[in-house]
Design a protein around this motif. Structure first.
Motif, PDB file in Angstrom:
ATOM      1  N   LYS A  96      61.120  49.089  67.425  1.00 28.43           N
ATOM      2  CA  LYS A  96      60.093  48.569  68.121  1.00 28.43           C
ATOM      3  C   LYS A  96      59.305  47.479  67.315  1.00 28.43           C
ATOM      4  N   GLU A  97      59.191  48.144  66.234  1.00 29.56           N
ATOM      5  CA  GLU A  97      58.147  47.241  65.157  1.00 29.56           C
ATOM      6  C   GLU A  97      59.104  46.041  64.587  1.00 29.56           C
ATOM      7  N   TYR A  98      60.382  46.250  64.444  1.00 32.23           N
ATOM      8  CA  TYR A  98      61.293  45.011  64.271  1.00 32.23           C
ATOM      9  C   TYR A  98      61.291  44.145  65.271  1.00 32.23           C
ATOM     10  N   SER A  99      61.360  44.680  66.512  1.00 36.13           N
ATOM     11  CA  SER A  99      61.817  43.801  67.606  1.00 36.13           C
ATOM     12  C   SER A  99      60.546  42.839  67.855  1.00 36.13           C
ATOM     13  N   MET A 100      59.432  43.647  67.654  1.00 34.49           N
ATOM     14  CA  MET A 100      58.160  42.920  68.262  1.00 34.49           C
ATOM     15  C   MET A 100      57.866  41.637  67.074  1.00 34.49           C
ATOM     16  N   GLY A 101      58.207  41.396  66.201  1.00 33.76           N
ATOM     17  CA  GLY A 101      57.656  40.137  65.146  1.00 33.76           C
ATOM     18  C   GLY A 101      58.972  39.047  65.346  1.00 33.76           C
ATOM     19  N   ARG A 102      60.048  39.278  66.244  1.00 38.71           N
ATOM     20  CA  ARG A 102      61.025  38.550  65.930  1.00 38.71           C
ATOM     21  C   ARG A 102      60.854  37.365  67.415  1.00 38.71           C
ATOM     22  N   SER A 103      61.135  36.030  67.035  1.00 41.20           N
ATOM     23  CA  SER A 103      61.325  35.195  68.140  1.00 41.20           C
ATOM     24  C   SER A 103      62.464  35.580  68.933  1.00 41.20           C
ATOM     25  N   GLU A 104      62.360  34.701  70.246  1.00 39.46           N
ATOM     26  CA  GLU A 104      63.311  34.835  71.232  1.00 39.46           C
ATOM     27  C   GLU A 104      64.835  34.589  70.523  1.00 39.46           C
ATOM     28  N   ALA A 105      64.352  33.442  69.712  1.00 40.86           N
ATOM     29  CA  ALA A 105      65.821  32.689  69.057  1.00 40.86           C
ATOM     30  C   ALA A 105      66.354  33.483  68.209  1.00 40.86           C
ATOM     31  N   GLN A 106      65.368  34.285  67.384  1.00 35.39           N
ATOM     32  CA  GLN A 106      66.050  35.277  66.585  1.00 35.39           C
ATOM     33  C   GLN A 106      66.655  36.495  67.213  1.00 35.39           C
ATOM     34  N   LYS A 107      66.279  36.827  68.355  1.00 34.85           N
ATOM     35  CA  LYS A 107      66.822  37.929  69.082  1.00 34.85           C
ATOM     36  C   LYS A 107      68.251  37.561  69.705  1.00 34.85           C
ATOM     37  N   ARG A 108      68.230  36.435  69.792  1.00 35.81           N
ATOM     38  CA  ARG A 108      69.406  35.641  70.761  1.00 35.81           C
ATOM     39  C   ARG A 108      70.612  35.494  69.562  1.00 35.81           C
ATOM     40  N   ALA A 109      70.022  35.091  68.280  1.00 39.52           N
ATOM     41  CA  ALA A 109      71.226  34.754  67.258  1.00 39.52           C
ATOM     42  C   ALA A 109      71.741  36.367  66.932  1.00 39.52           C
ATOM     43  N   ASP A 110      70.809  37.168  66.931  1.00 35.48           N
ATOM     44  CA  ASP A 110      71.075  38.598  66.554  1.00 35.48           C
ATOM     45  C   ASP A 110      72.234  39.135  67.445  1.00 35.48           C
ATOM     46  N   ASN A 111      71.860  39.094  68.822  1.00 37.22           N
ATOM     47  CA  ASN A 111      72.773  39.487  69.917  1.00 37.22           C
ATOM     48  C   ASN A 111      74.298  38.471  69.972  1.00 37.22           C
ATOM     49  N   GLU A 112      74.183  37.352  69.736  1.00 37.10           N
ATOM     50  CA  GLU A 112      75.424  36.562  69.511  1.00 37.10           C
ATOM     51  C   GLU A 112      76.426  37.089  68.241  1.00 37.10           C
ATOM     52  N   TYR A 113      75.337  37.196  67.119  1.00 34.72           N
ATOM     53  CA  TYR A 113      76.411  37.887  66.097  1.00 34.72           C
ATOM     54  C   TYR A 113      77.041  39.161  66.333  1.00 34.72           C
ATOM     55  N   ARG A 114      76.100  39.931  67.201  1.00 34.33           N
ATOM     56  CA  ARG A 114      76.662  41.543  67.434  1.00 34.33           C
ATOM     57  C   ARG A 114      78.038  41.278  68.216  1.00 34.33           C
ATOM     58  N   LYS A 115      78.023  40.187  69.278  1.00 31.23           N
ATOM     59  CA  LYS A 115      78.850  39.949  70.201  1.00 31.23           C
ATOM     60  C   LYS A 115      80.133  39.372  69.595  1.00 31.23           C
ATOM     61  N   ARG A 116      80.142  38.832  68.458  1.00 36.16           N
ATOM     62  CA  ARG A 116      81.304  38.178  67.665  1.00 36.16           C
ATOM     63  C   ARG A 116      81.718  38.993  66.551  1.00 36.16           C
ATOM     64  N   SER A 117      80.899  39.831  66.301  1.00 41.93           N
ATOM     65  CA  SER A 117      81.386  40.604  64.957  1.00 41.93           C
ATOM     66  C   SER A 117      81.385  42.025  65.116  1.00 41.93           C
ATOM     67  N   VAL A 118      80.862  42.604  66.033  1.00 44.18           N
ATOM     68  CA  VAL A 118      80.696  44.292  66.263  1.00 44.18           C
ATOM     69  C   VAL A 118      81.627  44.654  67.166  1.00 44.18           C
ATOM     70  N   ARG A 119      82.558  45.597  66.726  1.00 42.77           N
ATOM     71  CA  ARG A 119      83.451  46.289  67.670  1.00 42.77           C
ATOM     72  C   ARG A 119      83.022  47.732  67.920  1.00 42.77           C
ATOM     73  N   SER A 120      83.279  48.209  68.993  1.00 46.12           N
ATOM     74  CA  SER A 120      82.977  49.549  69.262  1.00 46.12           C
ATOM     75  C   SER A 120      84.299  50.250  70.055  1.00 46.12           C
ATOM     76  N   PHE A 121      84.123  51.560  69.856  1.00 41.78           N
ATOM     77  CA  PHE A 121      85.516  52.243  70.297  1.00 41.78           C
ATOM     78  C   PHE A 121      85.089  53.489  71.056  1.00 41.78           C
ATOM     79  N   ASN A 122      85.775  53.850  72.014  1.00 40.70           N
ATOM     80  CA  ASN A 122      85.223  55.129  72.805  1.00 40.70           C
ATOM     81  C   ASN A 122      86.180  56.214  72.584  1.00 40.70           C
TER      82      ASN A 122
END
Length: 68
Positions: free
Chosen positions: A7-33
């Motif tokens: 929560k502390e990390y998220s609270m100080g971040r702008s919406e643009a930073q959060k969107r950029a992080d989410n886009e990075y995760r969508k492009r770069s992070v893979r998960s497996f079941n």
């Protein structure tokens, strides 16, 4: 470097930073079941006992790659 998920990390971040992080995760992070059937109970119990499951799997894969 991955952003911490707290929560502390998220609270100080702008919406643009959060969107950029989410886009990075969508492009770069893979998960497996991973599924364990009843016949795999011994393996499942061993896996569940590992404190860091992702690290454990990565180390197994790296050792396997190095042995080939």
């Amino acid at each position: 470097m991955a952003a911490p998920h707290n929560k502390e990390y998220s609270m100080g971040r702008s919406e643009a930073q959060k969107r950029a992080d989410n886009e990075y995760r969508k492009r770069s992070v893979r998960s497996f079941n991973l599924k364990f059937y009843p016949a795999d109970a011994d393996i499942r119990e061993w896996f569940e006992s590992q404190p860091n499951k992702a690290q454990y799997l990565k180390e197994l894969i790296r050792r396997d790659m190095a042995s080939r």
